[in-house]
Design an enzyme around this catalytic site. Sequence first.
Site, PDB file in Angstrom:
ATOM      1  N   ARG A 263       0.855  -1.180   0.000  1.00 37.88           N
ATOM      2  CA  ARG A 263       0.000   0.000   0.000  1.00 37.88           C
ATOM      3  C   ARG A 263       0.893   1.234   0.000  1.00 37.88           C
ATOM      4  O   ARG A 263       1.890   1.292   0.729  1.00 37.88           O
ATOM      5  CB  ARG A 263      -0.940   0.023   1.222  1.00 37.88           C
ATOM      6  CG  ARG A 263      -2.026  -1.042   1.220  1.00 37.88           C
ATOM      7  CD  ARG A 263      -3.020  -0.838   0.093  1.00 37.88           C
ATOM      8  NE  ARG A 263      -4.102  -1.807   0.111  1.00 37.88           N
ATOM      9  CZ  ARG A 263      -4.090  -2.974  -0.509  1.00 37.88           C
ATOM     10  NH1 ARG A 263      -2.996  -3.347  -1.185  1.00 37.88           N
ATOM     11  NH2 ARG A 263      -5.120  -3.790  -0.466  1.00 37.88           N
ATOM     12  N   GLU A 292      -4.759   7.251  -5.570  1.00 35.00           N
ATOM     13  CA  GLU A 292      -5.020   6.461  -6.773  1.00 35.00           C
ATOM     14  C   GLU A 292      -6.442   6.729  -7.265  1.00 35.00           C
ATOM     15  O   GLU A 292      -7.356   6.824  -6.448  1.00 35.00           O
ATOM     16  CB  GLU A 292      -4.845   4.972  -6.473  1.00 35.00           C
ATOM     17  CG  GLU A 292      -3.448   4.591  -6.018  1.00 35.00           C
ATOM     18  CD  GLU A 292      -3.333   3.116  -5.659  1.00 35.00           C
ATOM     19  OE1 GLU A 292      -4.306   2.344  -5.906  1.00 35.00           O
ATOM     20  OE2 GLU A 292      -2.288   2.713  -5.134  1.00 35.00           O
ATOM     21  N   HIS A 318      -1.392  -0.197  -9.885  1.00 33.57           N
ATOM     22  CA  HIS A 318      -2.041  -1.074  -8.903  1.00 33.57           C
ATOM     23  C   HIS A 318      -2.732  -2.251  -9.607  1.00 33.57           C
ATOM     24  O   HIS A 318      -3.942  -2.480  -9.442  1.00 33.57           O
ATOM     25  CB  HIS A 318      -3.046  -0.299  -8.054  1.00 33.57           C
ATOM     26  CG  HIS A 318      -3.292  -0.955  -6.727  1.00 33.57           C
ATOM     27  ND1 HIS A 318      -3.741  -0.274  -5.628  1.00 33.57           N
ATOM     28  CD2 HIS A 318      -3.161  -2.245  -6.319  1.00 33.57           C
ATOM     29  CE1 HIS A 318      -3.884  -1.105  -4.601  1.00 33.57           C
ATOM     30  NE2 HIS A 318      -3.535  -2.313  -5.010  1.00 33.57           N
TER      31      HIS A 318
END
Length: 352
Positions: A263, A292, A318
């Site tokens: 993360r 994000e 991601h």
Amino acid sequence: MVTRVAVLDDYHGVAPGHFAKLDPLSYVVKHFPETLPPYGHPDTTQAKRDELVERLEPFEVIATMRERTPFPKDLIERLPRLKLLLSCGRHNKAIDMEACHSRGIPVTGTEDKLAIDTTLEHIVTLILAASHDIAQNDAAVKAGKWQTSFVTGVSHKTLGLVGLGRLGRLVARIMSVAFGMKVIAWSPNLTQSIADEQAKSQGLPVEGPDGEKTFKSVSREELFATSDVVSIHILLSDRTRGLITAEDLSKMKPSSFFVNTSRGPLVVEEDLLGILKAGKIRGAALDVFNLEPLPADSEWRNSDWGTNGKSQVVVTPHIAFMEESVLNGFYEQQVEELGRWSRGEALKKPIY
């Protein structure tokens, strides 16, 4: 009575095929594939917060995709109709569980074994892509150039893992068995006995022929100072947010690489940017970020990494868990849990 369902942040359009199976006389489902700025982020204006509330306020059920849309207390309090949150995975620190509990809003998760497999593959890929400078050489060849940089092998070098849990131990096994890397690890609660048990869980001996520990627990300082590759594998929590700072990163060797697929907020982003812009380490590979999707003007989107004294940087959006079968599994489980909740049955995968 009709239940209104919002399905958020399905970038790839996988969810409609699953939620379309619901009885249209009982459910009205609306899909919102574009993520709005997160409610609790300091850069999000009040107008953007109000826009997010306006989007979500009509719905009794909201299906989320991981942490793409966070649900802090302030947002939950502005959604009086909300009765059920369908999340993905078994952990989601972007949802204020206390606020949900106080409102009696159940939160469900999904099983994610396939996500573990594909994430593991992505981690190994990023380590090798960064050390072998795949992205920069690919761009160079397409620009008409040839052999613009050296590559860095990882065989028989030191892999430092911040976290030796479910994913960390898998990465440790692959990199030690496949490439003979020496594995050292640190986390706030890691001990040598735990590291030994993790080695055993991977079918590896506790010690090698030379008496060296297969997975060696070391201090935080030793991990950052001696590793050739540092890879992050801990869960985000209030305690671990901002855990990795300039103090840690500045200890890394100039030839080393930093990898984060866990993360973004585990690392103080400005500190990492400072180290990389100054070229203090060889490179980094990142799949996760503080905000994000990345804003259009994000420094991570710059094309000059690896030039003008800057470190090499490989970034992916991601996607470590973005395998089609994984997403289908997530949404299938969400629809099943929605059915159980609607029938008044016990939820199979509650998070709280």
